[in-house]
Design a protein around this motif. Sequence first.
Motif, PDB file in Angstrom:
ATOM      1  N   GLY A  40       0.813  -1.214   0.000  1.00  0.00           N
ATOM      2  CA  GLY A  40       0.000   0.000   0.000  1.00  0.00           C
ATOM      3  C   GLY A  40       0.844   1.260   0.000  1.00  0.00           C
ATOM      4  N   VAL A  41       1.921   1.278   0.784  1.00  0.00           N
ATOM      5  CA  VAL A  41       2.811   2.438   0.806  1.00  0.00           C
ATOM      6  C   VAL A  41       3.454   2.636  -0.563  1.00  0.00           C
ATOM      7  N   VAL A  42       3.869   1.531  -1.199  1.00  0.00           N
ATOM      8  CA  VAL A  42       4.437   1.618  -2.543  1.00  0.00           C
ATOM      9  C   VAL A  42       3.402   2.163  -3.527  1.00  0.00           C
ATOM     10  N   THR A  43       2.151   1.749  -3.364  1.00  0.00           N
ATOM     11  CA  THR A  43       1.085   2.164  -4.282  1.00  0.00           C
ATOM     12  C   THR A  43       0.796   3.652  -4.163  1.00  0.00           C
ATOM     13  N   VAL A  44       0.908   4.209  -2.978  1.00  0.00           N
ATOM     14  CA  VAL A  44       0.698   5.655  -2.822  1.00  0.00           C
ATOM     15  C   VAL A  44       1.710   6.422  -3.672  1.00  0.00           C
ATOM     16  N   GLY A  45       2.979   6.014  -3.618  1.00  0.00           N
ATOM     17  CA  GLY A  45       3.978   6.664  -4.453  1.00  0.00           C
ATOM     18  C   GLY A  45       3.729   6.450  -5.931  1.00  0.00           C
ATOM     19  N   MET A  46       3.282   5.234  -6.291  1.00  0.00           N
ATOM     20  CA  MET A  46       2.997   4.942  -7.687  1.00  0.00           C
ATOM     21  C   MET A  46       1.838   5.789  -8.202  1.00  0.00           C
ATOM     22  N   THR A  47       0.881   6.097  -7.348  1.00  0.00           N
ATOM     23  CA  THR A  47      -0.251   6.927  -7.749  1.00  0.00           C
ATOM     24  C   THR A  47       0.217   8.301  -8.219  1.00  0.00           C
ATOM     25  N   PHE A  48       1.153   8.887  -7.503  1.00  0.00           N
ATOM     26  CA  PHE A  48       1.675  10.197  -7.894  1.00  0.00           C
ATOM     27  C   PHE A  48       2.404  10.121  -9.233  1.00  0.00           C
ATOM     28  N   VAL A  49       3.218   9.075  -9.411  1.00  0.00           N
ATOM     29  CA  VAL A  49       3.990   8.950 -10.644  1.00  0.00           C
ATOM     30  C   VAL A  49       3.071   8.801 -11.850  1.00  0.00           C
TER      31      VAL A  49
ATOM     32  N   THR B  46      19.049   3.984   6.480  1.00  0.00           N
ATOM     33  CA  THR B  46      19.602   3.375   5.271  1.00  0.00           C
ATOM     34  C   THR B  46      18.507   3.001   4.288  1.00  0.00           C
ATOM     35  N   ALA B  47      17.423   2.404   4.782  1.00  0.00           N
ATOM     36  CA  ALA B  47      16.329   2.008   3.894  1.00  0.00           C
ATOM     37  C   ALA B  47      15.743   3.215   3.172  1.00  0.00           C
ATOM     38  N   VAL B  48      15.538   4.299   3.903  1.00  0.00           N
ATOM     39  CA  VAL B  48      14.944   5.498   3.300  1.00  0.00           C
ATOM     40  C   VAL B  48      15.914   6.155   2.319  1.00  0.00           C
ATOM     41  N   VAL B  49      17.182   6.244   2.689  1.00  0.00           N
ATOM     42  CA  VAL B  49      18.172   6.896   1.819  1.00  0.00           C
ATOM     43  C   VAL B  49      18.361   6.107   0.529  1.00  0.00           C
ATOM     44  N   VAL B  50      18.422   4.783   0.624  1.00  0.00           N
ATOM     45  CA  VAL B  50      18.564   3.971  -0.591  1.00  0.00           C
ATOM     46  C   VAL B  50      17.357   4.159  -1.499  1.00  0.00           C
ATOM     47  N   GLY B  51      16.158   4.165  -0.917  1.00  0.00           N
ATOM     48  CA  GLY B  51      14.952   4.372  -1.713  1.00  0.00           C
ATOM     49  C   GLY B  51      14.934   5.730  -2.389  1.00  0.00           C
ATOM     50  N   VAL B  52      15.266   6.768  -1.638  1.00  0.00           N
ATOM     51  CA  VAL B  52      15.283   8.125  -2.201  1.00  0.00           C
ATOM     52  C   VAL B  52      16.369   8.243  -3.270  1.00  0.00           C
ATOM     53  N   GLY B  53      17.520   7.619  -3.024  1.00  0.00           N
ATOM     54  CA  GLY B  53      18.603   7.672  -3.994  1.00  0.00           C
ATOM     55  C   GLY B  53      18.232   7.025  -5.323  1.00  0.00           C
ATOM     56  N   CYS B  54      17.590   5.866  -5.253  1.00  0.00           N
ATOM     57  CA  CYS B  54      17.155   5.206  -6.486  1.00  0.00           C
ATOM     58  C   CYS B  54      16.087   6.030  -7.204  1.00  0.00           C
ATOM     59  N   GLY B  55      15.173   6.604  -6.441  1.00  0.00           N
ATOM     60  CA  GLY B  55      14.160   7.470  -7.041  1.00  0.00           C
ATOM     61  C   GLY B  55      14.778   8.694  -7.687  1.00  0.00           C
TER      62      GLY B  55
ATOM     63  N   VAL C 116      11.365  10.867  -6.911  1.00  0.00           N
ATOM     64  CA  VAL C 116      11.955  10.878  -5.568  1.00  0.00           C
ATOM     65  C   VAL C 116      10.913  10.472  -4.532  1.00  0.00           C
ATOM     66  N   LEU C 117       9.685  10.964  -4.698  1.00  0.00           N
ATOM     67  CA  LEU C 117       8.605  10.592  -3.784  1.00  0.00           C
ATOM     68  C   LEU C 117       8.317   9.092  -3.860  1.00  0.00           C
ATOM     69  N   SER C 118       8.316   8.545  -5.063  1.00  0.00           N
ATOM     70  CA  SER C 118       8.107   7.110  -5.214  1.00  0.00           C
ATOM     71  C   SER C 118       9.229   6.327  -4.540  1.00  0.00           C
ATOM     72  N   GLY C 119      10.469   6.788  -4.690  1.00  0.00           N
ATOM     73  CA  GLY C 119      11.583   6.132  -4.023  1.00  0.00           C
ATOM     74  C   GLY C 119      11.479   6.204  -2.512  1.00  0.00           C
ATOM     75  N   LEU C 120      11.018   7.340  -2.003  1.00  0.00           N
ATOM     76  CA  LEU C 120      10.813   7.483  -0.564  1.00  0.00           C
ATOM     77  C   LEU C 120       9.810   6.463  -0.052  1.00  0.00           C
ATOM     78  N   CYS C 121       8.708   6.299  -0.779  1.00  0.00           N
ATOM     79  CA  CYS C 121       7.703   5.312  -0.377  1.00  0.00           C
ATOM     80  C   CYS C 121       8.273   3.897  -0.424  1.00  0.00           C
ATOM     81  N   CYS C 122       9.133   3.622  -1.401  1.00  0.00           N
ATOM     82  CA  CYS C 122       9.765   2.300  -1.470  1.00  0.00           C
ATOM     83  C   CYS C 122      10.686   2.074  -0.280  1.00  0.00           C
ATOM     84  N   GLY C 123      11.408   3.112   0.135  1.00  0.00           N
ATOM     85  CA  GLY C 123      12.266   2.985   1.306  1.00  0.00           C
ATOM     86  C   GLY C 123      11.482   2.712   2.573  1.00  0.00           C
ATOM     87  N   ILE C 124      10.358   3.410   2.741  1.00  0.00           N
ATOM     88  CA  ILE C 124       9.497   3.167   3.906  1.00  0.00           C
ATOM     89  C   ILE C 124       8.939   1.756   3.858  1.00  0.00           C
ATOM     90  N   ALA C 125       8.497   1.321   2.671  1.00  0.00           N
ATOM     91  CA  ALA C 125       7.960  -0.030   2.527  1.00  0.00           C
ATOM     92  C   ALA C 125       9.026  -1.082   2.829  1.00  0.00           C
TER      93      ALA C 125
END
Length: 355
Positions: free
Chosen positions: A87-96, A133-142, A253-262
């Motif tokens: 669900g967290v990933v989907t929120v970011g995907m909605t914006f993209v 680390t999880a959040v930074v990696v997600g944001v970095g990939c985004g 970047v927002l999508s990557g952030l959601c992936c890091g949280i997920a």
Amino acid sequence: MTQQPVSSPRRAVPQSAGRGKLPVRGGPAGGRPPGPLARLGRQADVRNLSLLGVLAILVAVGGVTEPDTFLAGSNLQLVLTQASIIGVVTVGMTFVIAGGGIDLSVGAIVALASVWATTVATQEYGFTGILFTAVVVGVGCGLVNGVLVAYGGMVPFIATLAMLASARGLALQITDGRTQIVTVDAVLDLGAPGAYVLGIPPLVLVFGAVTVLGWLFLNRTTFGRRTLAVGGNAEAARLAGIDIRRQRLYLYVLSGLCCGIAAFLLIVLSGSGQNTNGNLYELDAIAAVIIGGTLLTGGRGTIVGSVLGVLIFTTITNIFALNNLQSDVQQIAKGAIIVAAVLLQHRTLRRTGGV
């Protein structure tokens, strides 16, 4: 005798219609037809009600087939917990997608963030180190995705497909194909029943917070309006003064952030990091977003609909698992439910005069 000219008969117009304007049939009491925003709002309400109807049918099916297990409080907690991660990933995907893009790399980013955050070196920094680390990696990939799409001129499909392959490969290289066990008690305790708040798992609370923030950003901020403008007509948005490249960068970047949280939530749930984490998350997230009512071409998005789509998919998976059905049957049933839900939405919209 002078004869008066004959004029064509005219219908009497009531004064309430205004300056010679005929009252509009089907409009509100003031005689004005509903505006485009009102029509979109009505269609969104109908669509969400349709999704709620599908979800209610699935709950009824689960209650009939496995009444003692499906409706148990522990199983409902499990369904919501499993829905929280995707669900967290989907929120970011909605914006993209609402912004006219696509992100095929979300599952791979979740895998990479989860294994990078669970290495022995990272776990030495405890709870904060794993989360950071999880959040930074997600944001970095985004950020990489956003730069390639917005400033590199790459097609989103190609750019995120490249990220998918790269992130999966890097995750495999980090783990060497092995499962990395989490030994930090502060992280593991979040998944224990003792951490529940009023019977609600912390992961569900995080999902709820991300959903509320996503809804506010999309519907009540300039960022959300710019996102829909860029997705609806990028050239018109540019002429209106919107920096479309920067906006697209922010979306990835927002999508990557959601992936890091997920990824962090997945670490809490499984107590480990694996290179296979997030498998097919991109397909489930995209399907939930589209079923929820977000246009694949961009310009319109709905967080509520996306969340309902996630709950529908998670409930289907849970029902089939409880009934010991094969995975191939589950996939066929998911496809059938997707088609049925979309057809139901279109039929309902036609009845109400929607498009």
